[in-house]
Write a protein that holds these residues in place. Structure first.
Motif, short mmCIF file in Angstrom:
data_model
loop_
_atom_site.label_atom_id
_atom_site.label_comp_id
_atom_site.label_asym_id
_atom_site.label_seq_id
_atom_site.Cartn_x
_atom_site.Cartn_y
_atom_site.Cartn_z
N GLU A 55 -41.68 3.48 -4.02
CA GLU A 55 -40.93 3.85 -5.22
C GLU A 55 -39.56 3.17 -5.24
OE1 GLU A 55 -42.18 5.51 -7.67
OE2 GLU A 55 -43.86 6.65 -6.86
N GLU A 85 -38.19 6.02 -11.08
CA GLU A 85 -38.72 5.60 -9.77
C GLU A 85 -37.81 6.09 -8.64
OE1 GLU A 85 -41.55 4.89 -10.29
OE2 GLU A 85 -41.84 3.51 -11.94
N HIS A 88 -38.72 9.58 -8.16
CA HIS A 88 -39.97 9.71 -7.40
C HIS A 88 -39.70 9.56 -5.90
CE1 HIS A 88 -42.34 8.22 -11.17
NE2 HIS A 88 -41.73 9.37 -11.36
N GLU A 168 -45.50 8.55 -14.48
CA GLU A 168 -46.16 7.24 -14.36
C GLU A 168 -46.99 6.94 -15.60
OE1 GLU A 168 -44.83 5.59 -12.25
OE2 GLU A 168 -44.87 6.39 -10.22
FE LIG Z 1 -43.04 5.91 -9.52
#
Ligand SMILES: [Fe+2]
Ligand SMILES: [Fe+2]
Lengths: 321, 239
Positions: A55, A85, A88, A168
């Motif tokens: 990520e 990201e 994440h 996502e």
């Molecule tokens: Fe991601």
């Protein structure tokens, strides 16, 4: 860290193991304080760390285009995506931390080259269309891989994946829409989109990992219900999803062997260049050095900031507690 | 509520937000800690949202962002200054967010076309200021190195702060009150951080004027070259 195995290490490991196996068999979630085999714990930490690293390394190829985004709307979408990201990464490092391994330690391992991240991010983003191709194909492949992980036997990982998969799928749709706009735009834009898809298609297929007969960890992970489907199954699922989408995009996929197989009910596709995959994995991809160097540099240049925050907390921690 | 949008004022506010957002966007993938990747992107996104609303009041947002030449941008020079180290970015955030919060506070209560935007944005900006203050305290009262870096950054950017309080055509703002409020805020934070208020002029001595007159600093041209290149390479294309 405290969330390791129960403090009172029971002599009856066989009994605990039976409880664990039964829970996995019954599709119950394993939680941080439950007893679990050492190998299960190690596998999960390795996988969650690799996922978290992917990520944050994955931010780089897309951040490469934030300052050049060609419209303010696209710039906002891209900044929000790269921010997602990072989020994440935060969820996943937290999930790994539930098994007793902290973020600092995992980052050190990443920076030392002792833990991996997804090889796909060792490819460069050469044009604006690559941002679309990454959204459509790379986030798309990630979703195909990760939706089954929402049912992973380890609770914190499964729950992190539920949040991540929602975002996502946004990324995937935004990437598709970006490519569609280019594909229907000027001839130069269309060519840019086709070129990006040509470069990202095969590396995306490699994201599912080596073929089943060559996959080292798959069988045990499947038995533990960390993994639910084999690499080849997921890859096939992804190809089947992408072919009609490419048609709607008005773009072609760079595989002359790609065709519908009536008998199998799937698309056949050509052989994957596993030599390239292993070379990139070994560190010889186009951007391996660059990605890791940037990550290390950000970390090293930020050391004084983290030290300042820690020093401030130590000075003022008691006062505010 | 006036219906004619004062163009100079919309561009001044919009360009401030656009340019600072761009600079913050440059941090993506380079922040000192993952939480700051998220925080800096949040601020950049808020500012970009403000910029889009403001620029759209006076034209097509993309034409304005990507097709104007450097001399047509009306942002203050402060926001175009390069990121430098994290302390520089925080000092720039501190100076600008304290100004923007007070400015939007005044505009929210005004009878201008900017009132609705300012009322919404002032809440976002309060968070930006809070973030900058949080870090000013940590860097000022952290380690010797962080204190040295923060002091240096505050000093280096000080001379770009005077421009914040110059009158802008079409912006009914009480300049002296703004300046006084701003100075009070900054002084208070720096005091808590154990940092002295920078000394020295808040302006450069050059008479040609500043960002509000379209006079910018050298790094700005490079920033625009990067930002505008792709858009300008495909005239008339949609994205
Ligand atoms: Fe991601
Ligand atoms: Fe994503």
């Amino acid at each position: 860290m405290t969330a390791t195995a129960p403090e009172t290490e029971a002599p009856d490991t066989a009994g605990l193991e039976a409880v664990f196996e039964a829970a996995v068999a019954a599709d119950e979630r394993i939680e941080p304080r439950d007893w679990m085999p050492d190998a299960y714990r190690a596998t999960l930490v390795r996988q969650m760390a690799q996922h978290a690293h992917s990520e944050i390394i994955g931010m780089q190829p897309e951040a490469n285009w934030i300052t050049r985004a060609p419209s303010l709307r696209r710039k906002a979408i891209l900044m929000a995506k790269v921010q997602d990201e990072a989020g994440h990464g935060l969820y996943l490092y937290s999930a790994a931390e539930t098994l007793g391994t902290g973020r600092e330690e995992l980052l050190d391992k990443l920076h030392a080259g002792r833990q991996r991240y997804s090889s796909i991010f060792n490819y460069p983003t050469l044009t604006w269309a690559d941002v679309g191709a990454i959204g459509w194909l790379v986030d798309g492949a990630a979703i195909t891989n990760q939706v089954p992980l929402c049912r992973c036997s380890y609770g914190p990982y499964a729950r992190a994946m539920v949040r991540i998969c929602k975002e996502e799928s946004f990324h995937q749709r935004q990437g598709y829409e970006l490519l569609l706009t280019l594909s229907r735009g000027t001839p130069a834009q269309h060519a840019m989109a086709q070129d990006a898809v040509d470069r990202w298609w095969w590396p995306s297929l490699m994201m599912f990992g080596p073929p089943d007969d060559a996959s080292a960890h798959s069988a045990q992970s499947m038995a533990w219900k960390i993994k639910r489907h084999s690499n080849d199954e997921l890859r096939q699922r992804f190809v089947d999803i992408c072919v009609p989408q490419a048609e709607s995009l008005g773009l072609t996929l760079p595989d002359p062997d790609l065709r519908w197989n009536e008998e199998r009910g799937h698309y056949d596709f050509g052989p994957i260049d596993w030599d390239e995959f292993h070379e990139v994995l070994r560190g010889n991809g186009p951007c391996n050095d660059q990605r890791l160097a940037q990550r290390r540099r950000a970390h090293e240049e930020g050391a004084w900031v983290r030290e300042a925050a820690a020093a401030y907390a130590a000075k003022h921690g008691e006062a505010t507690a | 509520m006036t219906t004619v949008v004062p163009e100079r004022a919309a561009l001044a506010l919009g360009d401030d937000a656009l340019v600072l957002s761009h600079r913050l966007g440059e941090w993506a993938g380079h922040a000192p800690v993952l939480e700051e990747e998220v925080a800096l992107a949040n601020i950049a996104l808020d500012l970009l949202g403000q910029a889009r609303t403001l620029l759209s009041l006076v034209g097509d947002e993309d034409d304005l962002a990507f097709l104007r030449e450097e001399r047509a941008f009306r942002n203050v020079q402060l926001v175009e200054q390069p990121n430098g180290d994290f302390a520089h970015t925080i000092a720039r955030q501190l100076y600008f967010s304290a100004y923007q919060e007070l400015l939007y506070g005044q505009l929210a209560a005004s009878d201008t076309v900017f009132a609705p935007l300012a009322a919404k944005a002032v809440k976002e900006v309060a968070y930006h200021r809070d973030h900058a203050e949080h870090w000013t305290l940590r860097l000022g009262d952290g380690t010797d190195e962080s204190r040295r870096r923060m002091r240096h950054a505050l000093d280096a950017l000080w001379r770009y702060t005077g421009e914040l309080f110059e009158p802008v055509e079409g912006l009914p703002v009480d300049g002296p009150a703004l300046r006084e409020g701003w100075l009070g805020r900054i002084t208070g934070v720096l005091e808590r951080a154990g940092l002295a208020l920078p000394e020295g002029p808040q302006h450069t001595p050059w008479a040609a004027g500043g960002g509000r007159q379209g006079i910018h600093t050298e790094p700005f041209g490079r920033m625009l070259a990067e930002m505008q290149h792709l858009h300008r390479s495909h005239p008339g294309a949609s994205w």
